[in-house]
Design an enzyme around this catalytic site. Structure first.
Site, PDB file in Angstrom:
ATOM      1  N   HIS A   1       0.879  -1.244   0.006  1.00  0.00           N
ATOM      2  CA  HIS A   1      -0.017   0.074  -0.018  1.00  0.00           C
ATOM      3  C   HIS A   1       0.918   1.205  -0.070  1.00  0.00           C
ATOM      4  CE1 HIS A   1      -3.011   2.593   2.243  1.00  0.00           C
ATOM      5  NE2 HIS A   1      -3.162   2.945   0.915  1.00  0.00           N
TER       6      HIS A   1
ATOM      7  N   HIS B   1      -3.927   0.848  -6.662  1.00  0.00           N
ATOM      8  CA  HIS B   1      -4.263   1.555  -5.199  1.00  0.00           C
ATOM      9  C   HIS B   1      -5.492   1.182  -4.738  1.00  0.00           C
ATOM     10  CE1 HIS B   1      -5.727   4.720  -2.391  1.00  0.00           C
ATOM     11  NE2 HIS B   1      -4.604   4.311  -2.054  1.00  0.00           N
TER      12      HIS B   1
ATOM     13  N   ASN C   1      -6.307  -0.691  -1.155  1.00  0.00           N
ATOM     14  CA  ASN C   1      -6.647   0.216  -0.344  1.00  0.00           C
ATOM     15  C   ASN C   1      -7.927   0.044   0.505  1.00  0.00           C
ATOM     16  OD1 ASN C   1      -6.328   2.990   1.433  1.00  0.00           O
ATOM     17  ND2 ASN C   1      -8.276   3.281   0.108  1.00  0.00           N
TER      18      ASN C   1
ATOM     19  N   ILE D   1      -6.802   9.052  -1.291  1.00  0.00           N
ATOM     20  CA  ILE D   1      -7.014   8.868   0.382  1.00  0.00           C
ATOM     21  C   ILE D   1      -5.894   7.829   0.843  1.00  0.00           C
ATOM     22  CG2 ILE D   1      -8.682   7.100   0.056  1.00  0.00           C
ATOM     23  CD1 ILE D   1      -8.595   9.782   2.587  1.00  0.00           C
TER      24      ILE D   1
END
Length: 881
Positions: free
Chosen positions: A537, A728, A732, A881
């Site tokens: 991540h 991502h 995530n 984010i």
């Protein structure tokens, strides 16, 4: 040498340049024409409410003639007296600012008119200068010219904060939405293009302020707080062979007084770290972020709350206690304890953290992994499935030698090869031998041994007590993965060079053996959780993409087609990374408090970055490297999966192919030949700076594309977009659905596997659930970790998803716009196929025992409702984010 006669030289020079820079002075001048402009902007807002004081001052400025002015710049006629820059039209001012009152809500757009006097002989405007003579800044979204003769409408997509003019040493210039390679740029716009890039690069010195628009590089020297003592000192990451790392954005803050190599940090609660203003969250998103962060920040940064928790709520005693986090929350402390909290913590914060029922504290949404079945997460099938469809589906690889071997230096670490034997695994292999399984591509491994072993001795000197692990699994005929053995290893007590001390655990369904097996899976899950957060991540998406964002803004003009291609995939990333360095990955931050490597977390990620390879981030390349796929030109994506029901890979390959097709079609429009790639000065500077500075610690690696061909350009852009969007999203947005129930994805282990004859072993026999909960993440860390991943897993209500554009006028070029529409349509078709696969009962890994459909790579392109929250689906354009 012949020269023009002095008295005529300027006239003859002007005639000589006439074909490039416009008509000569002898040609008749066409009368000026009124061009109507429509300006869309947002006035300065402060936390959802218009700044009334600034609004009043701005109106006073308007009354005294200090408004907002615009000057059009010709794209066709040069001004020889101004360095051959495009000729300027007359200054025009926004109309009705004084009488126009905007909404008090954040993100409220206001539309203003502006009328330009434009000499038709100057042709079409290609840019404009804006000067803000007000007291406060505003966000300029778009400017549209309605009636330019022969060219209407002309669109300028700005999306930029414009501060008062005295804040700049240069004019703010905005260009039309037409894309140009540097060599194709109209001559009147060339200097404006070049000067804008110079302004964005800055001069490399000084502390940067909020109105600065500078993109520059720095090392990760902003994580430590050495003034607090050695426990808060951290090594500088980047710029050395010992600690290589991608570069971050520079802030220019002064050096730390204790250690001049460390940059001073802001006050702990401050979220005002510098990033270029246009890279910050918009008001709606930032307000949501602050709201959802309150409980996390409150818990992490206020030690008085931790002290209270330590004395009153220390452990989860049963799994029911854990479920109470979601079904009932935690009962508030008694009146005496609440009074102690009031003495040390602002009561407003306590009230914010208290849920609406008034009796319970920290009631979280129900994680998807336990919505349908409270215990299915404990099954071996789900344990294996989550390596293919969970939050970290990017590590498992095919086992091609037995027993597994280590790549660690034997002189430094001794024998680190696996101690798993054929006898350990063959008893559960459905009649297969190890050799047969390897030959038929049936054995797989989740290997967290080599990455952790060099740090394990230091990690285990903290409150953490954990192992390096290897997990071997069998691919069964029904497509599921069956765990066969888990090896847990520690450094030798006589020194690292003595090798590993390992123990192997195998599945068991009853008695104490079943409890030990559940613990072994928990230790493997702890390793996978830490590796996921630090590597899959943070490092492999957030950190590695930041240099691409900086280099793109420094070296590619907004007029550049590759800038237009990549810019949507960089939205909000610099800001979330800066916030992470301030409160998440810093010394003593949330990550160090909740993930097992603790203070060694980022240092460990630096060691793993040494082996990062840009080209291997391409999904097909990654799958082949991990042995999950083999090249196969007969397949649509050019590879054939050896685990056919691998949800991340199946969905991912379709997304990858759609991105690749879009990139090829888009780039081919501007780069029909390799020579166009080679001759693009901005593109070459971009790629050179990216390699030599942004990822400068790996600049000599041979795998970097040379950026000399169309294919290399296609490859680079596809990888960048893949990392920033789909990769991502995959690692995530499943965090809360899978790890919001922390027993499923524990992040810390606090004691070693119990040995026979010890009180811990006796407890494991008599009360296995209590023993399990005392081994994994403690209650306070659980509250902290769950609070964090709830924030990180939420989609913003202003999300822009893959296949969507923020503005319909993002480009003036028809063919790229049509290509993008085909890309969007392809993603919608993928959505349908994902739903069909999830509904196919024979694909057992799509939903698993927990009955949780795999939706992390569902594009959500067709969603225009701006649905936010814990949806567990959707691929945002960027790491937002």
């Amino acid at each position: 040498m012949a020269i023009f006669p002095p008295c005529h030289s300027s006239e003859m020079l002007e005639k000589l340049l006439g074909s490039v820079c416009g008509k000569t002075r002898d040609e008749p001048k066409i009368e000026e024409k009124k061009i109507r402009g429509r300006v869309v902007l947002m006035k300065k807002n402060v936390m959802d409410v218009t700044d009334v004081g600034a609004s009043v001052l701005d109106r006073i400025h308007e009354i005294f003639g200090r408004g907002v002015s615009f000057q059009l710049i010709s794209a066709e006629k040069c001004d020889l007296a101004n360095g051959k820059r495009g000729k300027l039209g007359k200054e025009a001012f926004l109309e009705d600012w004084v009488s126009r009152f905007t909404s008090l809500t954040a993100e409220a757009e206001a539309t203003f008119d502006v009328s330009f006097n434009w000499d038709e002989s100057l042709g079409v405007p290609g840019a404009f200068i804006v000067r803000n003579h007000h007291h406060s800044q505003f966000y300029l979204k778009t400017v549209t010219l309605e009636d330019v003769p022969g060219h209407s409408p002309v669109h300028f997509v700005c999306n930029s904060w414009v501060y008062p003019a005295h804040r700049y040493k240069y004019d703010r210039v905005f260009f039309t939405n037409k894309a140009y390679l540097p060599s194709d740029t109209p001559e009147p716009l060339r200097l404006y293009r070049e000067e804008e890039l110079i302004n964005l690069r800055g001069n490399g010195s000084g502390m940067l302020k909020e109105w600065d628009r500078v993109y520059d590089y720095a090392y990760y020297n902003d994580l430590g707080s050495p003034e607090k003592g050695k426990d808060y000192a951290r090594p500088v990451l980047g710029g050395s062979k010992d600690y290589p790392y991608p570069r971050r954005g520079r802030t220019g803050r002064r050096p730390n007084k204790k250690d001049p190599n460390t940059e001073s940090r802001l006050f702990l609660l401050s979220l005002n770290t510098y990033v270029p203003r246009d890279e910050k969250f918009n008001q709606v998103k930032f307000s949501d972020f602050i709201g959802y962060s309150l409980k996390s920040i409150g818990q992490v940064l206020i030690p008085e709350i931790k002290a209270v928790f330590d004395k009153t709520i220390n452990e989860f005693d049963t799994f029911e206690d854990v479920l109470n986090l979601y079904e009932g929350g935690i009962k508030l402390p008694d009146g005496h304890t609440l009074q102690k909290i009031r003495e040390h913590v602002p009561w407003e914060l306590v009230r914010e953290l208290t849920r609406s029922d008034g009796e319970r504290f920290l009631k979280f949404p129900m994680p998807d992994v336990i919505k349908e079945d409270r215990t299915a997460w404990r099954t071996d099938e789900e344990f294996g499935r989550e390596m293919l469809a969970g939050v970290n589906p990017v590590v498992i690889r095919r086992l091609q030698e037995f027993p597994p071997t280590s790549k660690l230096d034997p002189q430094a670490y001794g024998n680190q090869n696996s101690t798993i034997t054929r006898e350990h695994v063959e008893k559960n292999m459905n009649g297969l031998t190890v050799d047969e399984a390897i030959e038929n591509n049936k054995l797989f491994i989740l290997d967290h041994h080599d990455a952790l072993m060099p740090y394990l001795r230091r990690i285990n000197t903290t409150t953490t007590k954990t192992y390096a692990s290897r997990t071997i699994l069998l691919l069964q005929d029904d497509g599921t993965l069956k765990p066969l053995a888990i090896e847990l290893s520690l450094p030798h007590e006589d020194g690292d060079e003595q090798g590993a001390v390992s123990e192997v655990f195998t599945p068991c369904d009853e008695g104490i053996g079943s409890s030990i097996w559940q613990l072994a899976k928990a230790y493997a899950a702890v390793n996978d959780s830490g590796y996921h957060q630090l590597i899959s991540h943070w490092l492999n998406t957030h950190a590695v993409i930041e240099p691409f964002i900086i280099a793109t803004n420094r070296q590619l003009s907004v007029l550049h087609p590759i800038f237009k291609l990549l810019k949507p995939h960089f939205r909000d990333t610099l800001h979330i990374n800066a916030l992470a360095r301030q409160i998440l990955i810093n010394a003593g931050g949330v990550l160090e408090r909740t993930v097992f490597p603790a203070r060694y977390a980022l240092e460990m990620s630096s060691a793993i970055y040494k082996n990062w390879n840009f080209t291997e981030q391409a999904l097909p390349h990654d799958l082949i490297k991990r042995g999950i796929a083999v090249p196969d030109p007969t397949q649509p994506q050019g590879v054939r999966l050896l685990i056919e029901d691998y949800p991340f890979a199946v969905d991912g390959l379709e997304i990858w192919s759609a991105i690749e097709a879009w990139v090829k079609e888009y780039c081919s429009f501007y780069y029909p030949t390799d020579e166009k790639v080679q001759g693009d000065s901005e593109l070459q500077s971009w790629w050179k700076e990216l390699r030599e500075v942004g990822h400068g610690d790996l600049k000599d690696e041979p795998w970097w594309p040379k950026m000399q061909t169309q294919e290399e350009l296609f490859q680079a852009c596809t990888i960048i977009i893949w990392i920033a969007s789909a990769l991502h999203a995959a690692v995530n947005f499943g965090q809360y659905p899978y790890a919001g129930y922390l027993p499923n994805r524990p992040t810390v282990s606090r004691r070693f596997m119990p040995k026979p004859g010890t009180p811990e072993y006796a407890e494991l026999e008599s009360n296995p659930d209590a023993a399990f909960l005392k081994t994994i993440t403690a209650q306070f860390q659980t509250l902290l970790g769950v609070s964090l991943i709830e924030i990180l897993s939420r989609h913003s209500t202003d999300e822009v998803y893959l296949g969507q554009q923020e503005s319909p006028n993002w480009t003036a070029d028809d063919q790229p716009r049509e290509a993008f529409e085909r890309f969007s349509a392809a993603l919608v078709e993928i959505e349908t196929r994902i739903i069909d696969r999830n509904n196919d009962g024979e694909l057992r890994n799509r939903t698993g025992p927990v009955k949780m459909p795999y939706m992390l790579l569902y594009p959500n392109t067709s969603n225009n409702s701006k649905e936010g929250g814990l949806t567990g689906k959707g691929i945002p354009n960027s790491i937002s984010i």
